[in-house]
Design a protein around this motif. Structure first.
Motif, PDB file in Angstrom:
ATOM      1  N   UNK A 334       0.975  -1.178   0.035  1.00 34.71           N
ATOM      2  CA  UNK A 334       0.078   0.000   0.024  1.00 34.71           C
ATOM      3  C   UNK A 334       1.005   1.201   0.095  1.00 34.71           C
ATOM      4  N   UNK A 335       1.874   1.306   0.859  1.00 36.04           N
ATOM      5  CA  UNK A 335       2.468   2.463   0.660  1.00 36.04           C
ATOM      6  C   UNK A 335       3.284   2.635  -0.335  1.00 36.04           C
ATOM      7  N   UNK A 336       3.751   1.255  -1.190  1.00 37.86           N
ATOM      8  CA  UNK A 336       4.421   1.534  -2.416  1.00 37.86           C
ATOM      9  C   UNK A 336       3.600   1.993  -3.335  1.00 37.86           C
ATOM     10  N   UNK A 337       2.214   1.727  -3.399  1.00 37.58           N
ATOM     11  CA  UNK A 337       1.215   2.069  -4.442  1.00 37.58           C
ATOM     12  C   UNK A 337       0.952   3.614  -4.191  1.00 37.58           C
ATOM     13  N   UNK A 338       1.104   4.019  -2.955  1.00 41.87           N
ATOM     14  CA  UNK A 338       0.967   5.471  -2.820  1.00 41.87           C
ATOM     15  C   UNK A 338       2.041   6.204  -3.333  1.00 41.87           C
ATOM     16  N   UNK A 339       3.156   5.816  -3.124  1.00 39.19           N
ATOM     17  CA  UNK A 339       4.224   6.231  -3.546  1.00 39.19           C
ATOM     18  C   UNK A 339       4.580   6.401  -5.332  1.00 39.19           C
ATOM     19  N   UNK A 340       4.334   5.222  -5.910  1.00 41.97           N
ATOM     20  CA  UNK A 340       4.319   5.128  -7.288  1.00 41.97           C
ATOM     21  C   UNK A 340       2.841   5.912  -7.948  1.00 41.97           C
ATOM     22  N   UNK A 341       1.837   5.642  -7.548  1.00 43.80           N
ATOM     23  CA  UNK A 341       0.706   6.501  -8.082  1.00 43.80           C
ATOM     24  C   UNK A 341       0.899   7.924  -7.942  1.00 43.80           C
ATOM     25  N   UNK A 342       1.301   8.275  -6.902  1.00 43.56           N
ATOM     26  CA  UNK A 342       1.516   9.335  -6.756  1.00 43.56           C
ATOM     27  C   UNK A 342       2.610  10.316  -7.630  1.00 43.56           C
ATOM     28  N   UNK A 343       3.573   9.683  -7.624  1.00 43.43           N
ATOM     29  CA  UNK A 343       4.661  10.288  -8.684  1.00 43.43           C
ATOM     30  C   UNK A 343       4.258  10.167 -10.176  1.00 43.43           C
ATOM     31  N   UNK A 344       3.652   9.201 -10.579  1.00 43.05           N
ATOM     32  CA  UNK A 344       3.282   9.008 -11.986  1.00 43.05           C
ATOM     33  C   UNK A 344       1.953  10.027 -12.024  1.00 43.05           C
ATOM     34  N   UNK A 345       1.330  10.107 -11.084  1.00 36.26           N
ATOM     35  CA  UNK A 345       0.045  11.306 -11.396  1.00 36.26           C
ATOM     36  C   UNK A 345       0.802  12.624 -11.704  1.00 36.26           C
ATOM     37  N   UNK A 346       1.724  12.867 -10.857  1.00 35.42           N
ATOM     38  CA  UNK A 346       2.465  14.209 -11.064  1.00 35.42           C
ATOM     39  C   UNK A 346       3.283  14.190 -12.374  1.00 35.42           C
ATOM     40  N   UNK A 347       3.796  13.095 -12.926  1.00 35.85           N
ATOM     41  CA  UNK A 347       4.388  12.912 -14.097  1.00 35.85           C
ATOM     42  C   UNK A 347       3.443  13.528 -15.135  1.00 35.85           C
ATOM     43  N   UNK A 348       2.358  12.864 -15.152  1.00 34.13           N
ATOM     44  CA  UNK A 348       1.364  13.177 -16.092  1.00 34.13           C
ATOM     45  C   UNK A 348       0.879  14.778 -16.370  1.00 34.13           C
ATOM     46  N   UNK A 349       0.791  15.356 -14.991  1.00 35.14           N
ATOM     47  CA  UNK A 349       0.610  16.865 -15.120  1.00 35.14           C
ATOM     48  C   UNK A 349       1.703  17.516 -15.758  1.00 35.14           C
ATOM     49  N   UNK A 350       2.932  17.145 -15.602  1.00 31.90           N
ATOM     50  CA  UNK A 350       4.278  17.583 -15.940  1.00 31.90           C
ATOM     51  C   UNK A 350       4.205  17.387 -17.637  1.00 31.90           C
ATOM     52  N   UNK A 351       3.788  16.270 -18.099  1.00 29.69           N
ATOM     53  CA  UNK A 351       4.034  15.773 -19.288  1.00 29.69           C
ATOM     54  C   UNK A 351       2.904  16.172 -20.355  1.00 29.69           C
ATOM     55  N   UNK A 352       1.750  16.312 -19.958  1.00 32.21           N
ATOM     56  CA  UNK A 352       0.676  16.933 -20.685  1.00 32.21           C
ATOM     57  C   UNK A 352       0.934  17.949 -21.707  1.00 32.21           C
ATOM     58  N   UNK A 353       1.291  19.039 -21.096  1.00 32.35           N
ATOM     59  CA  UNK A 353       1.515  20.356 -21.909  1.00 32.35           C
ATOM     60  C   UNK A 353       2.541  20.294 -22.679  1.00 32.35           C
ATOM     61  N   UNK A 354       3.737  19.502 -22.690  1.00 35.55           N
ATOM     62  CA  UNK A 354       4.971  19.717 -23.524  1.00 35.55           C
ATOM     63  C   UNK A 354       4.749  19.172 -24.800  1.00 35.55           C
ATOM     64  N   UNK A 355       3.624  18.572 -25.335  1.00 30.50           N
ATOM     65  CA  UNK A 355       3.462  18.261 -26.491  1.00 30.50           C
ATOM     66  C   UNK A 355       3.008  19.628 -27.454  1.00 30.50           C
TER      67      UNK A 355
END
Length: 437
Positions: A334-355
């Protein structure tokens, strides 16, 4: 220059939006599927197949080093296909990038291991990984340009969604294929030969991608633009600063993504003892969330502005990265899931506008070269070096390293202008579009 709001007329016909979106999405998804297959295999399989003479830690480090070799090759692909795309068309370059990456991926799936051919196995593996990198080096920018140059003013973020969702879809396909085969075949069969099947399957996906890409055309803005005889020379003469700043903006997203999906995958399974299936499932869920936040931030950036959206997202990355190793270090699902999902959610926020962001920085006559070079130079620091550095660092210091890279991205964003409401035709003497209608 006039201060009036205008709509820029174009000549010729643009590709139908749905066909364009599917073509940019499917091609990018396939190329990133190929690329991510290697990353997952490097973390889970390749140390035991191609680096059997090394101890487990050294084998993992060697496999991750070959993973990073593709990032070093990607700027070469950016130069080769960027120049071709600027001189002869975005579509023509994208056909070749798809073929090169796909054929290299299939060859990796057929490559004998160290036990069969000795040291030739890791050497050939590295060469094929370099070929993957060259192909992918020209892929993303060409797909992003097709979307951005077909988009009406004020909607480039929305049109780029297909391109930006390609990496998430490619990763889900790659991760899902490994997870399914691992569960179906069992550990021994999967590690012996089952891992090769997703690599071989790339050929079918490449044929699908070629069929979609051959049915679209370059945008009118490119077809009517002045061509440069030497795009790279003109780019470095006039807009070298934008190349470096664009690369700096890309670094934090690369670092967060590959640390999460490659380093923590290896760290969680090998050092913390988290089951491989659990880590794959957690990562798969995280990338699915990343796809949703990617689409949301790309669309939001049309209204809020590219730079403002990215400043907020990169700031979140700096904060989250610092605490992520502590969460994973707890060793529970569960703590691994929180870390990984949170990181990748933020990665999506950074990645979307760059296209839309990177194409907006450069003039049409060398836009492919500029966007590709910036995108892939950022990948060397964020994608190639970071998993290796993370392996060498103490786990608790990895987060601070990621936070420092996020601060680099923030400084580069502050130095860039925001062209969200500008016409891509501005280099051809066309008045600025200051607001979409």
């Amino acid at each position: 220059m006039s201060s009036l709001t205008v709509i820029v007329p174009t000549t010729g016909q643009s590709a139908p939006p749905r066909r364009l979106a599917f073509a940019t999405f499917i091609g990018t998804a396939i190329e990133f599927y190929d690329f991510y297959l290697y990353g997952i295999a490097a973390a889970l399989i390749f140390p035991a197949v191609f680096f059997t003479e090394l101890d487990p830690v050294a084998g993992t480090l060697a496999a991750l080093s070959t993973f990073g070799a593709a990032f070093v090759a990607r700027p070469a692909g950016a130069l080769i296909f960027g120049a071709r795309g600027d001189r002869y068309g975005r579509k023509a370059a994208l056909v070749w990038t798809l073929l090169l990456t796909g054929l290299a991926t299939v060859a990796i799936g057929l490559l004998p291991g160290y036990a069969a051919i000795g040291v030739a196995a890791p050497v050939m593996l590295t060469l094929l990984r370099l070929a993957q990198g060259v192909g992918l080096g020209g892929e993303w920018a060409g797909a992003a340009l097709l979307a951005a140059e077909h988009a009406p003013p004020g909607r480039r973020g929305r049109f780029a969604v297909g391109t930006q969702l390609g990496p998430a879809a490619g990763f889900i396909l790659a991760n899902g294929a490994f997870l399914l085969l691992d569960r179906m075949l069992g550990g021994d069969a999967f590690e012996s030969w089952g891992w090769r099947l997703p690599f071989a399957a790339s050929m079918l996906l490449v044929l699908l991608g070629l069929w979609t890409r051959l049915r679209i055309a370059d945008a009118p803005i490119y077809r009517t633009a002045e061509r440069s005889a030497s795009p790279l020379r003109d780019l470095l003469r006039h807009q070298w600063r934008q190349v470096l700043l664009g690369a700096g903006v890309m670094i934090p997203g690369y670092a967060l993504f590959y640390t999460t999906t490659v380093y923590f995958l290896a760290y969680g399974t090998r050092q913390l003892g988290v089951p491989r299936t659990t880590m794959l499932l957690v990562t798969l869920a995280g990338v699915a969330v990343m796809g949703a936040t990617t689409a949301a931030s790309a669309i939001l950036s049309d209204r809020a502005g590219r730079r403002r959206t990215l400043l907020v997202a990169t700031g979140l990355a700096a904060v989250w990265s610092a605490g992520m190793p502590a969460l994973v270090g707890r060793g529970t699902m569960w703590w691994t899931a929180v870390a990984v999902v949170g990181a990748l959610a933020i990665m999506g926020l950074m990645y979307g506008p760059k296209g839309a962001l990177l194409p907006e920085l450069f003039e049409t006559r060398y836009r492919y070269s500029g966007a590709a070079l910036a995108y892939n130079l950022g990948g060397i620091v964020g994608g190639a070096i970071t998993p290796v550095v993370a392996t060498l660092l103490r786990p608790e210091t990895v987060g601070w390293y990621l936070s420092a890279l996020a601060l680099v991205g923030l400084l580069c964003l502050r130095a860039l202008p925001d062209h969200t409401a500008h016409s891509l035709n501005r280099d051809q003497g066309v008045p600025q579009v200051v607001r979409a209608t």
